[in-house]
Design a protein around this motif. Sequence first.
Motif, PDB file in Angstrom:
ATOM      1  N   ARG A  28      12.136  -3.048   0.889  1.00 50.30           N
ATOM      2  CA  ARG A  28      10.686  -3.254   0.787  1.00 50.30           C
ATOM      3  C   ARG A  28      10.362  -4.726   0.899  1.00 50.30           C
ATOM      4  O   ARG A  28       9.424  -5.125   1.546  1.00 50.30           O
ATOM      5  N   ASN A  33       6.768  -3.083   3.763  1.00 47.93           N
ATOM      6  CA  ASN A  33       6.079  -1.817   3.963  1.00 47.93           C
ATOM      7  C   ASN A  33       6.933  -0.711   3.360  1.00 47.93           C
ATOM      8  O   ASN A  33       8.092  -0.542   3.727  1.00 47.93           O
ATOM      9  N   ASP A  36       8.335   2.178   5.843  1.00 46.10           N
ATOM     10  CA  ASP A  36       9.444   1.737   6.686  1.00 46.10           C
ATOM     11  C   ASP A  36      10.707   1.556   5.852  1.00 46.10           C
ATOM     12  O   ASP A  36      11.811   1.885   6.283  1.00 46.10           O
TER      13      ASP A  36
ATOM     14  N   ARG B 111       4.142  -7.747  -0.051  1.00 41.88           N
ATOM     15  CA  ARG B 111       5.208  -7.168   0.755  1.00 41.88           C
ATOM     16  C   ARG B 111       5.629  -5.819   0.238  1.00 41.88           C
ATOM     17  O   ARG B 111       6.091  -4.986   0.977  1.00 41.88           O
ATOM     18  N   PRO B 114       2.330  -0.830   0.206  1.00 40.73           N
ATOM     19  CA  PRO B 114       1.787  -0.513   1.527  1.00 40.73           C
ATOM     20  C   PRO B 114       0.296  -0.762   1.540  1.00 40.73           C
ATOM     21  O   PRO B 114      -0.500   0.142   1.335  1.00 40.73           O
ATOM     22  N   ALA B 116      -1.899  -1.259   3.742  1.00 43.85           N
ATOM     23  CA  ALA B 116      -2.724  -0.518   4.684  1.00 43.85           C
ATOM     24  C   ALA B 116      -3.267   0.747   4.028  1.00 43.85           C
ATOM     25  O   ALA B 116      -4.386   1.158   4.275  1.00 43.85           O
ATOM     26  N   GLN B 117      -2.445   1.378   3.189  1.00 47.97           N
ATOM     27  CA  GLN B 117      -2.911   2.624   2.587  1.00 47.97           C
ATOM     28  C   GLN B 117      -3.623   2.399   1.263  1.00 47.97           C
ATOM     29  O   GLN B 117      -4.555   3.099   0.929  1.00 47.97           O
ATOM     30  N   SER B 163      -3.802   6.020   9.082  1.00 45.57           N
ATOM     31  CA  SER B 163      -2.533   6.718   9.261  1.00 45.57           C
ATOM     32  C   SER B 163      -2.781   8.204   9.049  1.00 45.57           C
ATOM     33  O   SER B 163      -3.765   8.594   8.426  1.00 45.57           O
TER      34      SER B 163
END
Lengths: 168, 325
Positions: A28, A33, A36, B111, B114, B116-117, B163
């Motif tokens: 991470r 992300n 990923d 980092r 997430p 974006a979500q 997404s």
Amino acid sequence: MGNETHRHASLLHHLYAGHQSWLLDRLRRRLGNAADAEDLAAETFAHVVAHPDPSTIVEPKAFLTTIAKRLVFHFWRRRDLEQAYLDSIAGLPEPALPSEEERALLMEALLRIDQALAGMPPVAKQAFLYSQLDELTYREIAERLSISAMSVRRYVTQGIARCVAATL
Amino acid sequence: MNENDGLALDDITRDAIDWMVLLRSGEASGAQRDAFAAWQAADARHAAAWRRIAGALDGTFAPVQAIQSRGAERDGLARHILLYRGDRRRIIRGALALAGLGLGAGAILDRRLPLAQLTADLRTSTGERRSYALPDGSSVMLNARSAVDIDFSAGRRELRLRSGELIATVAPGQPAPFVVRTAHGTVRALGTRFLVRQQAEGFQVAVLEHAVAVETRNGVRHRVGEGESAWFDAGRVEAHPAPAESLAAWTGGMLEVHDEPLARVADGLRPYLGAYLRVSPEAARLRVLGVYSLDDPQAALASLAETLPLRVQYYGPWLIVVDLR
């Protein structure tokens, strides 16, 4: 088979249970992300699953780190190539755009080539690709890149040798 | 000419490579060609090594050459991509994170989550489907693990699919167009119920009622009619054979596939699995036909394994590996 399979499965289970959150956390941080990171962690363990004898893994963290580092490198490189692909097709007229299937085949092939040629200096790669893909003579390549025909010959040798070594 | 390049190649292979380098130079003389023929004939191992390196190069480059040969505009495509240098800043950032150097708490948080979500207006988690009412009387349903931003400010009616997958049911009789934005283009409703779904390399759109207008980022326009579906990315729209209704089967908790690769089934099941689902490339190509339960994805995998030559292995609670049996 029963016992052996069982021992194998329990070894793997130990490896997950002991290192899953540690590995996930590291990935991470590197990828920024969570989704990923989960994919790559799973991919890392999938490599462990494929290991012929996990009981010989003495330093699990070092082992997992080595695999994960390679996967992270490929992950970024794949991203780069995909970005480069999008950039390259942006100017193409619609009938010339590769179909979805062509795109998948092309990206697979390009990733393999990219890995085989990794570490070659850009000018060497370029000389090899002019020869391999555009079938230019060494003199033509030398002119385009402002290098000697001897260098072109050396770079083409390197490129072929790397592609051959990669398929062995 | 044999260089000390660290590659594990035997002498005969290296000789064969040298011959190939000579023959491709564009300057090989007749005498040199004769010498090559004599070398090849001199020893069966020479000929075998030659076939091996020629085969290695052909196998490696054939897909690239095939694609470039179908259009003069594509010349140099592969060369350009392979010479792409990538983003230096990101490599440095990755190196810093690895070394654990001077990152503030905020940077680390950035980092690890997430973003974006997390910052999306609407989102669903694994296995969750949910319907939301929108300010204008329209509604949007999100498939599992999806994220959508809404923008109804200043008379706009816009959704951004960040997404996953959504189905929009658009309230009629409003002056502002109802638009779903994606990374690769926009889908504009023409009084409609329609679906937009993010895929690995583009977006799928399916129209359940009326029609929509797709406009890709590069300006390609295409109208998709009722019952039809299409796929688009930044530069292209392609008609898709799947009927729109079957793509929307997830609203009823089902995944419907008509002769599609297993990879597509895996994509459909993933948002419903807590575990990571890994399908081998060979297995991913198998053609599948059937209806599977999304709310019991493990049963779906078990029934796939009954009808196809598949082996499904569970490793702990978070990895499932599907391979050919």
